[in-house]
Design a protein around this motif. Structure first.
Motif, PDB file in Angstrom:
ATOM      1  N   LYS A   3      77.444 -25.758  -1.237  1.00 27.55           N
ATOM      2  CA  LYS A   3      77.216 -26.365   0.484  1.00 27.55           C
ATOM      3  C   LYS A   3      78.589 -27.325   1.157  1.00 27.55           C
ATOM      4  CE  LYS A   3      72.395 -25.467   0.764  1.00 27.55           C
ATOM      5  NZ  LYS A   3      70.850 -26.040   0.590  1.00 27.55           N
ATOM      6  N   LEU A   4      79.068 -27.217   1.624  1.00 33.00           N
ATOM      7  CA  LEU A   4      80.463 -27.632   1.228  1.00 33.00           C
ATOM      8  C   LEU A   4      79.572 -28.485   2.757  1.00 33.00           C
ATOM      9  CD1 LEU A   4      83.454 -25.811   2.235  1.00 33.00           C
ATOM     10  CD2 LEU A   4      82.972 -27.128   0.783  1.00 33.00           C
ATOM     11  N   ALA A   5      80.509 -30.329   2.468  1.00 32.81           N
ATOM     12  CA  ALA A   5      80.209 -31.124   3.740  1.00 32.81           C
ATOM     13  C   ALA A   5      80.709 -30.187   5.249  1.00 32.81           C
ATOM     14  CB  ALA A   5      81.315 -32.551   3.082  1.00 32.81           C
ATOM     15  N   THR A   6      79.671 -31.573   6.057  1.00 35.03           N
ATOM     16  CA  THR A   6      80.192 -30.644   7.561  1.00 35.03           C
ATOM     17  C   THR A   6      81.175 -30.921   7.390  1.00 35.03           C
ATOM     18  OG1 THR A   6      77.509 -31.106   7.308  1.00 35.03           O
ATOM     19  CG2 THR A   6      78.848 -30.986   9.407  1.00 35.03           C
ATOM     20  N   ILE A  29      86.999 -33.438   0.708  1.00 39.86           N
ATOM     21  CA  ILE A  29      86.381 -32.876   0.753  1.00 39.86           C
ATOM     22  C   ILE A  29      85.168 -33.516  -0.608  1.00 39.86           C
ATOM     23  CG2 ILE A  29      85.944 -30.293   1.235  1.00 39.86           C
ATOM     24  CD1 ILE A  29      88.925 -30.075   2.457  1.00 39.86           C
ATOM     25  N   THR A  30      84.172 -32.241  -0.193  1.00 36.89           N
ATOM     26  CA  THR A  30      83.094 -32.848  -1.588  1.00 36.89           C
ATOM     27  C   THR A  30      82.011 -31.978  -1.325  1.00 36.89           C
ATOM     28  OG1 THR A  30      81.692 -34.190  -2.905  1.00 36.89           O
ATOM     29  CG2 THR A  30      81.648 -34.572  -0.707  1.00 36.89           C
ATOM     30  N   PHE A  31      81.744 -31.531  -2.367  1.00 34.07           N
ATOM     31  CA  PHE A  31      80.397 -30.555  -1.996  1.00 34.07           C
ATOM     32  C   PHE A  31      79.543 -30.316  -3.357  1.00 34.07           C
ATOM     33  CE2 PHE A  31      84.131 -27.821  -3.794  1.00 34.07           C
ATOM     34  CZ  PHE A  31      83.972 -27.162  -4.736  1.00 34.07           C
ATOM     35  N   HIS A  32      78.658 -29.249  -3.803  1.00 33.55           N
ATOM     36  CA  HIS A  32      77.763 -29.540  -5.525  1.00 33.55           C
ATOM     37  C   HIS A  32      77.622 -28.462  -5.596  1.00 33.55           C
ATOM     38  CE1 HIS A  32      75.052 -32.893  -3.277  1.00 33.55           C
ATOM     39  NE2 HIS A  32      75.767 -33.570  -3.401  1.00 33.55           N
ATOM     40  N   ALA A  33      77.394 -28.499  -7.299  1.00 27.25           N
ATOM     41  CA  ALA A  33      78.046 -26.954  -7.895  1.00 27.25           C
ATOM     42  C   ALA A  33      77.007 -27.681  -9.439  1.00 27.25           C
ATOM     43  CB  ALA A  33      79.500 -26.522  -8.186  1.00 27.25           C
ATOM     44  N   LYS A  34      75.830 -25.973  -9.197  1.00 26.96           N
ATOM     45  CA  LYS A  34      75.025 -26.366 -10.364  1.00 26.96           C
ATOM     46  C   LYS A  34      74.777 -25.184 -11.448  1.00 26.96           C
ATOM     47  CE  LYS A  34      73.735 -30.214  -8.370  1.00 26.96           C
ATOM     48  NZ  LYS A  34      73.029 -31.815  -9.718  1.00 26.96           N
ATOM     49  N   GLY A  35      74.236 -25.255 -12.288  1.00 23.26           N
ATOM     50  CA  GLY A  35      74.036 -23.787 -13.276  1.00 23.26           C
ATOM     51  C   GLY A  35      72.712 -23.578 -13.453  1.00 23.26           C
ATOM     52  N   ALA A  36      71.915 -22.903 -14.216  1.00 22.97           N
ATOM     53  CA  ALA A  36      70.605 -22.543 -14.147  1.00 22.97           C
ATOM     54  C   ALA A  36      70.533 -21.923 -15.455  1.00 22.97           C
ATOM     55  CB  ALA A  36      70.750 -21.420 -13.047  1.00 22.97           C
ATOM     56  N   PRO A  37      69.629 -23.226 -16.188  1.00 23.85           N
ATOM     57  CA  PRO A  37      69.454 -22.690 -17.333  1.00 23.85           C
ATOM     58  C   PRO A  37      68.172 -22.402 -17.893  1.00 23.85           C
ATOM     59  CG  PRO A  37      69.075 -24.667 -17.164  1.00 23.85           C
ATOM     60  CD  PRO A  37      70.048 -24.532 -15.917  1.00 23.85           C
ATOM     61  N   LYS A  38      67.415 -21.216 -18.298  1.00 24.47           N
ATOM     62  CA  LYS A  38      66.088 -20.617 -18.759  1.00 24.47           C
ATOM     63  C   LYS A  38      65.691 -20.740 -19.665  1.00 24.47           C
ATOM     64  CE  LYS A  38      67.835 -15.640 -17.849  1.00 24.47           C
ATOM     65  NZ  LYS A  38      67.456 -14.609 -17.193  1.00 24.47           N
ATOM     66  N   LEU A  39      64.414 -20.809 -19.869  1.00 23.71           N
ATOM     67  CA  LEU A  39      63.955 -20.538 -21.479  1.00 23.71           C
ATOM     68  C   LEU A  39      63.997 -18.920 -21.443  1.00 23.71           C
ATOM     69  CD1 LEU A  39      60.841 -22.628 -21.833  1.00 23.71           C
ATOM     70  CD2 LEU A  39      63.073 -22.790 -22.662  1.00 23.71           C
ATOM     71  N   VAL A  40      64.333 -19.007 -23.050  1.00 21.29           N
ATOM     72  CA  VAL A  40      64.637 -16.904 -23.005  1.00 21.29           C
ATOM     73  C   VAL A  40      63.938 -16.617 -24.715  1.00 21.29           C
ATOM     74  CG1 VAL A  40      65.672 -14.872 -23.642  1.00 21.29           C
ATOM     75  CG2 VAL A  40      66.586 -16.514 -21.482  1.00 21.29           C
ATOM     76  N   ASP A  41      62.417 -15.959 -24.861  1.00 19.77           N
ATOM     77  CA  ASP A  41      62.282 -15.693 -25.832  1.00 19.77           C
ATOM     78  C   ASP A  41      61.906 -17.235 -26.206  1.00 19.77           C
ATOM     79  OD1 ASP A  41      62.283 -13.267 -25.947  1.00 19.77           O
ATOM     80  OD2 ASP A  41      64.259 -13.123 -26.240  1.00 19.77           O
ATOM     81  N   GLY A  42      61.915 -18.195 -26.363  1.00 16.11           N
ATOM     82  CA  GLY A  42      61.670 -19.792 -26.454  1.00 16.11           C
ATOM     83  C   GLY A  42      62.211 -20.269 -26.941  1.00 16.11           C
ATOM     84  N   SER A  67      95.039 -26.578   7.098  1.00 15.05           N
ATOM     85  CA  SER A  67      95.530 -27.729   7.195  1.00 15.05           C
ATOM     86  C   SER A  67      93.966 -28.473   5.791  1.00 15.05           C
ATOM     87  CB  SER A  67      94.677 -27.841   8.328  1.00 15.05           C
ATOM     88  OG  SER A  67      92.697 -27.339   8.496  1.00 15.05           O
ATOM     89  N   LEU A  68      93.259 -28.040   5.677  1.00 18.65           N
ATOM     90  CA  LEU A  68      92.125 -28.528   4.617  1.00 18.65           C
ATOM     91  C   LEU A  68      92.702 -28.061   3.430  1.00 18.65           C
ATOM     92  CD1 LEU A  68      89.070 -27.650   6.022  1.00 18.65           C
ATOM     93  CD2 LEU A  68      90.346 -29.697   6.638  1.00 18.65           C
ATOM     94  N   LYS A  69      93.868 -27.021   2.673  1.00 15.98           N
ATOM     95  CA  LYS A  69      93.747 -26.711   1.505  1.00 15.98           C
ATOM     96  C   LYS A  69      94.334 -27.867   1.047  1.00 15.98           C
ATOM     97  CE  LYS A  69      95.284 -22.892  -0.593  1.00 15.98           C
ATOM     98  NZ  LYS A  69      96.907 -21.618  -1.038  1.00 15.98           N
ATOM     99  N   ASN A  70      95.099 -28.303   0.864  1.00 15.13           N
ATOM    100  CA  ASN A  70      95.513 -30.059  -0.232  1.00 15.13           C
ATOM    101  C   ASN A  70      94.891 -31.167  -0.233  1.00 15.13           C
ATOM    102  OD1 ASN A  70      98.508 -28.290  -0.993  1.00 15.13           O
ATOM    103  ND2 ASN A  70      98.828 -28.684   1.302  1.00 15.13           N
ATOM    104  N   LEU A  71      93.583 -31.564   0.694  1.00 11.96           N
ATOM    105  CA  LEU A  71      93.472 -32.573   0.649  1.00 11.96           C
ATOM    106  C   LEU A  71      92.428 -32.332  -0.533  1.00 11.96           C
ATOM    107  CD1 LEU A  71      91.447 -32.494   4.229  1.00 11.96           C
ATOM    108  CD2 LEU A  71      93.772 -33.858   3.024  1.00 11.96           C
ATOM    109  N   PRO A  72      92.440 -33.611  -1.115  1.00 10.74           N
ATOM    110  CA  PRO A  72      91.804 -33.971  -2.745  1.00 10.74           C
ATOM    111  C   PRO A  72      90.128 -33.747  -2.526  1.00 10.74           C
ATOM    112  CG  PRO A  72      92.860 -35.902  -1.982  1.00 10.74           C
ATOM    113  CD  PRO A  72      93.006 -35.116  -0.557  1.00 10.74           C
ATOM    114  N   ILE A  73      90.108 -33.114  -3.729  1.00 12.26           N
ATOM    115  CA  ILE A  73      88.418 -31.535  -3.532  1.00 12.26           C
ATOM    116  C   ILE A  73      87.502 -33.284  -4.990  1.00 12.26           C
ATOM    117  CG2 ILE A  73      87.066 -30.350  -4.089  1.00 12.26           C
ATOM    118  CD1 ILE A  73      89.064 -27.896  -2.584  1.00 12.26           C
ATOM    119  N   ILE A  74      86.350 -33.426  -4.711  1.00 12.79           N
ATOM    120  CA  ILE A  74      86.215 -33.665  -5.618  1.00 12.79           C
ATOM    121  C   ILE A  74      84.514 -33.317  -5.424  1.00 12.79           C
ATOM    122  CG2 ILE A  74      84.323 -35.917  -5.689  1.00 12.79           C
ATOM    123  CD1 ILE A  74      86.955 -38.172  -4.528  1.00 12.79           C
TER     124      ILE A  74
END
Length: 312
Positions: A3-6, A29-42, A67-74
């Motif tokens: 999800k990019l900042a509006t 420009i800022t956005f969030h990024a997450k992984g997805a751990p899970k339990l597998v066989d304990g 116009s946005l490509k060179n802006l800093p991304i955090i």
């Protein structure tokens, strides 16, 4: 999902649909990024690929606007999953947080963000972990934090390693099993990801090496040979720092104490000491000939080493 900042339409497209926004500056420009751990066989199984796909999609969107490509991304939240306040006892898949699983994941994933940015031609300025301080909680309860009751966890020592590296990244060349594309698409489900991030400046160089796997299971130690080029001839000083089950690890120290619910003052002092970044061995002199040197080490599963070289 990324999800990019509006951003107002007039800023993104250059149209005059909303004239009062035209010409307003965008600093980053800022956005969030997450992984997805899970339990597998304990056991906990991480999913670094999910997080890298989030990041890659964000970079792809930014790159699609000249116009946005060179802006800093955090990347404002860049983490193995999305719920910092979900403790291990409530969400067993978060049991990775106290251990070297979190520290090795951090080393391997942060390094690949640079590769993704380079592939998309965007300007990655930084990434932030969304971690908190959870007060009045049980020791090592398993929140996404960098310290528990004031005692630093192993993951914080990897961030300390990053902070000790010079700012100019240099290329790591090797016929290794994983690159950013394979991890993005398939994560680390077969052999271990043994790789490195390197940087330099006028008076120093550093190589961070990790032995990572998505599955939090025992694995073989990895013999690692690091061949360095472009060094000044003569002797350089090597400092070797390590995060693994024995070094820079307050959690393992706490478990060896019997996992006390209320550690004594003496035990707290021991935990605080164990939570600091430790050197794996005494500083040593490394001989450099024709600008080249070799360093050999053995790295346990989920271990991270920082090789810091300095010269006058």
């Amino acid at each position: 999902m990324t999800k990019l900042a509006t951003i107002p339409t007039s800023l993104r497209s250059g149209t005059k649909k909303r004239d009062h926004y035209t010409g307003s500056p965008i600093d980053f420009i800022t956005f969030h990024a997450k992984g997805a751990p899970k339990l597998v066989d304990g056991h906990v199984q991480m999913n670094m690929g999910t997080q890298l796909r989030d990041i890659d999609e964000g970079f792809k969107i930014v790159a699609s606007y000249p116009s946005l490509k060179n802006l800093p991304i955090i990347i404002g939240e860049s983490d193995p999953e999305g719920c910092a306040a979900c403790s291990e006892d409530v969400s067993p898949q978060n049991a990775y947080r106290n251990s070297t699983m979190y520290s090795s994941y951090t080393a391997a994933s942060f390094a690949r963000k640079y590769d993704l940015a380079q592939s998309r031609g965007v300007n990655l300025a930084g990434a932030v972990t969304w971690a908190f301080e959870f007060e009045d909680q049980a020791w090592f309860r398993g929140f996404r934090d960098l310290a528990t009751n004031g005692v630093d966890k192993p993951v914080l020592n990897v961030f300390r390693m990053f902070g000790m590296m010079p700012t100019n990244r240099v290329e790591v060349k090797a016929g290794l099993a994983y690159d950013y594309v394979r991890i993005r698409d398939k994560s680390v489900r077969d052999e271990a990801d043994i790789n490195a991030l390197a940087s330099k400046d006028a008076k120093s160089a550093a190589v961070m090496v990790w032995n990572y796997h998505d599955d939090n299971l025992p694995g073989l130690d990895a013999p690692v040979s690091v061949h360095l080029t472009g060094l000044p001839n003569g002797n350089v000083t090597l400092h070797h720092y390590r995060v693994d089950r024995q070094y820079s690890n307050s959690y393992e120290t706490w478990k060896k104490m019997g996992s006390p619910k209320t550690p004594s003052a003496e035990q707290v002092a021991q935990l605080e000491k164990a939570g600091q970044l430790q050197q794996f061995s005494a500083p040593e002199r490394v001989s450099v000939k024709n600008g080249e040197a070799d360093i050999k080490l053995t790295l346990p599963r989920q271990g991270v080493s920082l090789l810091k070289l300095t010269w006058k």
